[in-house]
Structure formats: structure tokens, C-alpha cells
Design a protein around this motif. Structure first.
Motif, PDB file in Angstrom:
ATOM      1  N   ASN A  83      21.997  46.471  88.253  1.00 47.67           N
ATOM      2  CA  ASN A  83      20.800  46.501  87.817  1.00 47.67           C
ATOM      3  C   ASN A  83      20.667  46.969  86.510  1.00 47.67           C
ATOM      4  O   ASN A  83      19.799  47.966  86.197  1.00 47.67           O
ATOM      5  CB  ASN A  83      19.936  47.648  88.706  1.00 47.67           C
ATOM      6  CG  ASN A  83      20.060  47.274  90.176  1.00 47.67           C
ATOM      7  OD1 ASN A  83      20.060  46.053  90.721  1.00 47.67           O
ATOM      8  ND2 ASN A  83      20.085  48.373  91.148  1.00 47.67           N
ATOM      9  N   SER A 157      12.992  57.095  86.334  1.00 52.31           N
ATOM     10  CA  SER A 157      13.808  56.100  87.151  1.00 52.31           C
ATOM     11  C   SER A 157      14.908  55.061  86.361  1.00 52.31           C
ATOM     12  O   SER A 157      15.668  54.808  86.729  1.00 52.31           O
ATOM     13  CB  SER A 157      12.884  55.240  88.047  1.00 52.31           C
ATOM     14  OG  SER A 157      12.073  54.422  87.270  1.00 52.31           O
ATOM     15  N   GLY A 222      18.537  50.997  85.835  1.00 50.47           N
ATOM     16  CA  GLY A 222      17.638  51.486  87.074  1.00 50.47           C
ATOM     17  C   GLY A 222      17.063  50.628  88.057  1.00 50.47           C
ATOM     18  O   GLY A 222      17.674  49.652  88.234  1.00 50.47           O
ATOM     19  N   PRO A 223      16.213  50.850  89.096  1.00 48.08           N
ATOM     20  CA  PRO A 223      15.620  50.031  90.161  1.00 48.08           C
ATOM     21  C   PRO A 223      15.158  48.849  89.512  1.00 48.08           C
ATOM     22  O   PRO A 223      14.447  48.872  88.291  1.00 48.08           O
ATOM     23  CB  PRO A 223      14.516  50.916  90.740  1.00 48.08           C
ATOM     24  CG  PRO A 223      14.862  52.379  90.419  1.00 48.08           C
ATOM     25  CD  PRO A 223      15.581  52.406  89.110  1.00 48.08           C
ATOM     26  N   ASP A 226      11.580  48.352  88.279  1.00 48.01           N
ATOM     27  CA  ASP A 226      11.080  49.399  87.070  1.00 48.01           C
ATOM     28  C   ASP A 226      11.760  49.078  85.837  1.00 48.01           C
ATOM     29  O   ASP A 226      11.260  49.152  84.884  1.00 48.01           O
ATOM     30  CB  ASP A 226      11.492  50.845  87.572  1.00 48.01           C
ATOM     31  CG  ASP A 226      10.849  51.288  88.515  1.00 48.01           C
ATOM     32  OD1 ASP A 226       9.805  50.756  89.104  1.00 48.01           O
ATOM     33  OD2 ASP A 226      11.327  52.463  89.189  1.00 48.01           O
TER      34      ASP A 226
END
Length: 258
Positions: A83, A157, A222-223, A226
Motif C-alpha cells: 500500500n 493514517s 497507508g490505507p 487515503d
């Protein structure tokens, strides 16, 4: 006259008037942090010999083999994280980062702690992306976390890593600014207040290093959703707002390469 220059630079310079040669093999592997922060010119208050050596050595980036190895290792580490979004940021206007960082010599560029190369600190990248998001009315607190003065303190995040030079490195140059009214802008004697500006006041040239060309490689983790939003904000922010110091004078602007 060898006693005029001391510290790591004394291995190269015989005097304060020394001019570094680009083909000097010793400059290919010099650590820029040691060169800049552990050298001194005893006969002159000017840091010009030290800055010239830093520019010619490209702050240690003449070791192209090491540049490529570090770029490969960083890419492998980012793949292992998962990610991760990678942005290649091409320098549009000379970049000045790290001024006032508290080092013994304020050289104008934030340097990597191990290699001595120019970097864009992750905190600076996050800060400019957050400010851009705020200005366009989408603060994205979930991505950036709470502001330093806000309570409660909440983490964001997305992680912004320090941006390193690309495998080709970045160009390094010495720029000079020449304040003409230093006594007016900052009082020499606080008890007497600022000194009125006038043509009789001698200008004071101040030299500093800049990243003048080439590209930095930034990584965000991160995600997935996001990270994509943060990457878009960062790409727009460094183009519209710039990053680092002296953006009002045209420094610090970069553009994301597709």
C-alpha cells in the motif's frame, strides 16, 4: 598555508583560495555532512571553500553506484510494506530545505543522516500537503492527524517518508543573497533598536546551497484510498505552494512526473 583549512576539508584544500576540481576522485566518496559540519576556514570568516567543495562533490552524489543501490533498496523496502504510493518530484525551482535546523553551519539543504545527500524531510512534505488541503477546504484530519496545537492528539493514517534523490541524483549549486538592510530588519544592539536603512550600509553576501535540478523520489504508505488522496494533495501542493524556504522568491517548486 595548509593551516588555513582544518577538518575533513583539509585533506583536499591547501588554502582558503583552493578551487575543487570535479575530477578529483576523493570528492566522489566524501560524506557531505562531515565535510560541511566538521570543516572550518581559520583565516577567513567565509565558508566559500566549504560550499564550493560541497557543490562540486554534489553533496556526495558523485558515487552513482551507491545512489542506484540505495534507490533499489528503498524501492524493495516500500514493496515489502505494501500500500505504498511513489511520486517522482522534478525540481522546477531551486529547493532550499532545512534552514535553521540547528546544525553548526546553516547550509540551506537538509542532509541525509547516513549518506549526506540532499533530502526532502517527510515532515515537510506532510506539512505542505496538509496546508494545501486546508486551503482548498478539505483538511482530511483522518489522513494527516490532528494539528500540533489541537487536543486530543490523533495520528494520521498516512506515513510520509523522507524523499531521497533519484538514482540519477539531484544537482547542487551555491546561491547568494545580499541583504542591504540587515541592521534595519534585525537590530544589532537590542537596546538601541533597529538601524535605519541607508545607502551607506554595506551589503552582506550570504551564500547557501540549493538543490538546483533533478528529481526526488517520495513514498507514502497507508490505507490505499487515503494514500491516493494524500498523493494527489502532495503533488498539487509542491507545485502550487512549494516546499521549504524562500518560496515567495521562487524557490522550492516541484512538479510530479507522470
Amino acid at each position: 598555508m595548509s593551516d588555513l583549512v582544518v577538518g575533513p576539508l583539509s585533506a583536499f584544500a591547501s588554502s582558503a583560495s583552493w578551487r575543487p576540481q570535479p575530477d578529483d576522485p576523493r570528492l566522489a566518496t566524501v560524506n557531505a555532512r562531515l565535510l560541511l559540519h566538521r570543516s572550518a576556514v581559520l583565516s577567513d570568516s567565509s565558508d566559500d571553500p566549504i560550499l564550493r567543495a560541497a557543490a562540486v562533490s554534489r553533496l556526495g552524489q558523485r558515487n552513482t553506484k551507491l545512489l542506484k543501490a540505495v534507490a533499489t533498496r528503498r524501492a524493495a523496502a516500500m514493496r515489502a510494506l505494501g500500500n505504498v504510493r511513489t511520486l517522482v518530484l522534478r525540481i522546477e525551482g531551486a529547493v532550499v530545505t532545512g534552514t535553521g535546523a540547528g546544525a553548526i553551519r546553516d547550509v540551506g539543504i537538509e542532509l541525509h543522516g547516513t549518506y549526506g545527500w540532499p533530502i526532502l524531510p517527510g515532515s515537510s512534505l506532510k506539512g505542505v500537503a496538509r496546508e494545501y488541503a486546508r486551503q482548498i477546504g478539505t483538511p482530511h484530519t483522518e489522513i494527516f492527524g490532528s494539528a500540533p496545537e489541537e487536543e486530543p492528539q490523533l495520528p494520521g493514517s498516512v506515513t510520509f517518508f523522507d524523499a531521497l534523490p533519484s538514482a540519477a541524483g539531484v544537482e547542487v549549486a551555491v546561491h547568494t543573497m545580499t541583504p542591504h538592510t540587515r541592521g534595519y530588519r534585525s537590530a544589532v544592539d537590542a537596546s538601541q533598536g533597529p538601524v535605519a536603512p541607508g545607502e551607506h550600509v554595506s551589503p552582506i553576501p550570504i551564500s547557501f546551497l540549493v538543490a538546483a535540478g533533478g528529481s526526488f523520489v517520495a513514498h507514502l504508505s497507508g490505507p490505499p484510498g487515503d494514500v491516493e488522496i494524500a498523493a494527489g494533495l502532495l503533488g498539487d501542493a509542491v507545485d502550487d505552494l512549494g516546499v521549504g524556504a524562500k518560496t515567495a522568491a521562487g524557490y522550492g517548486y516541484l512538479r510530479e512526473q507522470s
